[in-house]
Design an enzyme around this catalytic site. Structure first.
Site: not given
Length: 399
Positions: A140, A254, A225
């Site tokens: 993801f 985030k 990531d």
């Protein structure tokens, strides 16, 4: 809560309407208090409205919030410098560390795709439009059209074609399959050190070191990531530290915005990011003054190492408690790294969604993924007694 809505239905949220928050606790519109064990999928690593982050935002709101990158501002270079100093020692250091600020995690991923492709053409000498990137199944990395093109989740991918070419998908955790996928057109391997959306899936211990070795041997860039796993979540600044791996580029998002504003960045080798020159990539809001003010405050929280140590200690406690639940038969399995866990629920005890809804009734917020898995990712600032209370509620729900 409103019974009708003009909001597009691209999410299936739990039935709660949040109005205020502080630390690990939030309140709904009726004043009912809940313990947040999701923390905005790690965007709220430092809790809701951390005083230092809110103070930084308030101070900057009185000065200037946006210049666009047509002009510079007095926090842009300090933000890049501090972030490079924090992360540079954790990355491949064959070249000076550079920072490219963006807004969202998906933008950071897209930026890395562009930079690694251009590096392949400008530095490796690949023929135009031939560059390939190796990715992992169950990944993801976001929801843009390019990114969903290499997703293996039908819900994320189906119906959005034609899909972007140039990606090779191999099983996550299988270094031999990854080695077989690399050829002379490969410019990068893009991986999550720990797969968050898949359910906090941790690869075999030797996997990431083997990938690093392969990338070095084949002159391929390792792009980590760390949008969910980074900035303290795993008990380390980066999850890659857990296995001693230094990526060429790391992607952040985030938590870098402290739950206040969207902030993301690509950080890594200057000889790679240096291929992006004026006009080849940009963002109106990327690196804006408000984002840099909050980002600098986040970096300052991380520089002490306090939150990383706290995540490691509380994470070990959480792991012990979840392991006991597995031993008791309340859970099928648990996977954890630092203060981050994915737990698999026996179908006989309900789906992940049903467990999340029952916990909501007990004033605990978590979220399910992929049917039977529930993710637990509290703010790193949570008190142990509150963490224990939340786990107690999960135990009671499963029993």
């Amino acid at each position: 809560m409103s019974t009708s809505s003009h909001l597009a239905h691209n999410y299936h949220p739990l039935p709660v309407e949040l109005a205020t928050g502080e630390g690990a606790w939030v309140r709904d519109s009726d004043g009912r208090e809940y313990l947040d064990l999701l923390a905005g999928y790690s965007a709220l690593n430092f809790g809701h409205r951390h005083p230092a982050l809110i103070a930084a935002a308030h101070a900057q709101l009185d000065r200037i919030t946006l210049t666009s990158r047509a002009f510079s501002h007095d926090l842009l270079e300090p933000f890049a410098d501090r972030l490079a100093r924090l992360l540079g020692p954790l990355l491949d250091q064959r070249a000076e560390t550079l920072v490219l600020p963006m807004n969202t995690g998906a933008e950071a991923v897209e930026t890395a795709i562009k930079a690694t492709r251009k590096w392949g053409y400008d530095v490796k000498g690949l023929a135009p439009d031939t560059a390939t990137i190796v990715v992992a199944s169950d990944n993801f990395h976001g929801r843009t059209t390019t990114i969903v093109s290499f997703s293996t989740d039908p819900e994320a991918r189906d119906g959005f074609g034609p899909h972007t070419p140039g990606f090779r998908v191999v099983p996550y955790g299988d270094a031999a399959a990854l080695a077989a996928a690399i050829d002379d057109t490969t410019v990068a391997v893009l991986l999550e050190p720990i797969q968050g959306e898949a359910g906090v899936v941790i690869p075999p211990a030797g996997y990431l070191p083997a990938v690093r070795e392969l990338c070095t041997a084949r002159d391929v860039l390792l792009v980590a990531d760390e949008i969910q796993s980074g900035l303290g979540r795993t008990g380390t600044t980066l999850a890659c530290e857990l296995v001693g791996v230094r990526p060429d580029l790391v992607l952040l998002g985030k938590a870098l915005g402290g739950g206040v504003v969207p902030v993301s960045a690509v950080v890594g080798r200057g000889d790679v990011l240096g291929v992006l020159t004026a006009g080849t990539h940009g963002s109106t809001f990327g690196g804006n003054p408000l984002a840099c003010a909050v980002g600098l405050a986040v970096i300052e929280l991380l520089e002490t190492g306090e939150h990383q140590r706290r995540a490691a200690v509380l994470g070990a406690h959480l792991r012990t408690r979840l392991t006991a639940m597995v031993d008791e038969g309340l859970l099928v399995a648990r996977r954890s790294a630092g203060l981050w866990a994915g737990v698999d629920v026996d179908p006989g005890r309900g789906t992940g969604r049903q467990v999340s809804e029952r916990l909501l009734e007990r004033r605990v917020l978590v979220k399910d993924t992929h049917g039977q898995t529930v993710r637990i990712a509290p703010p790193l600032t949570i008190e142990q007694e509150h963490l224990d209370w939340g786990v107690d509620q999960l135990t009671d729900v499963l029993r």
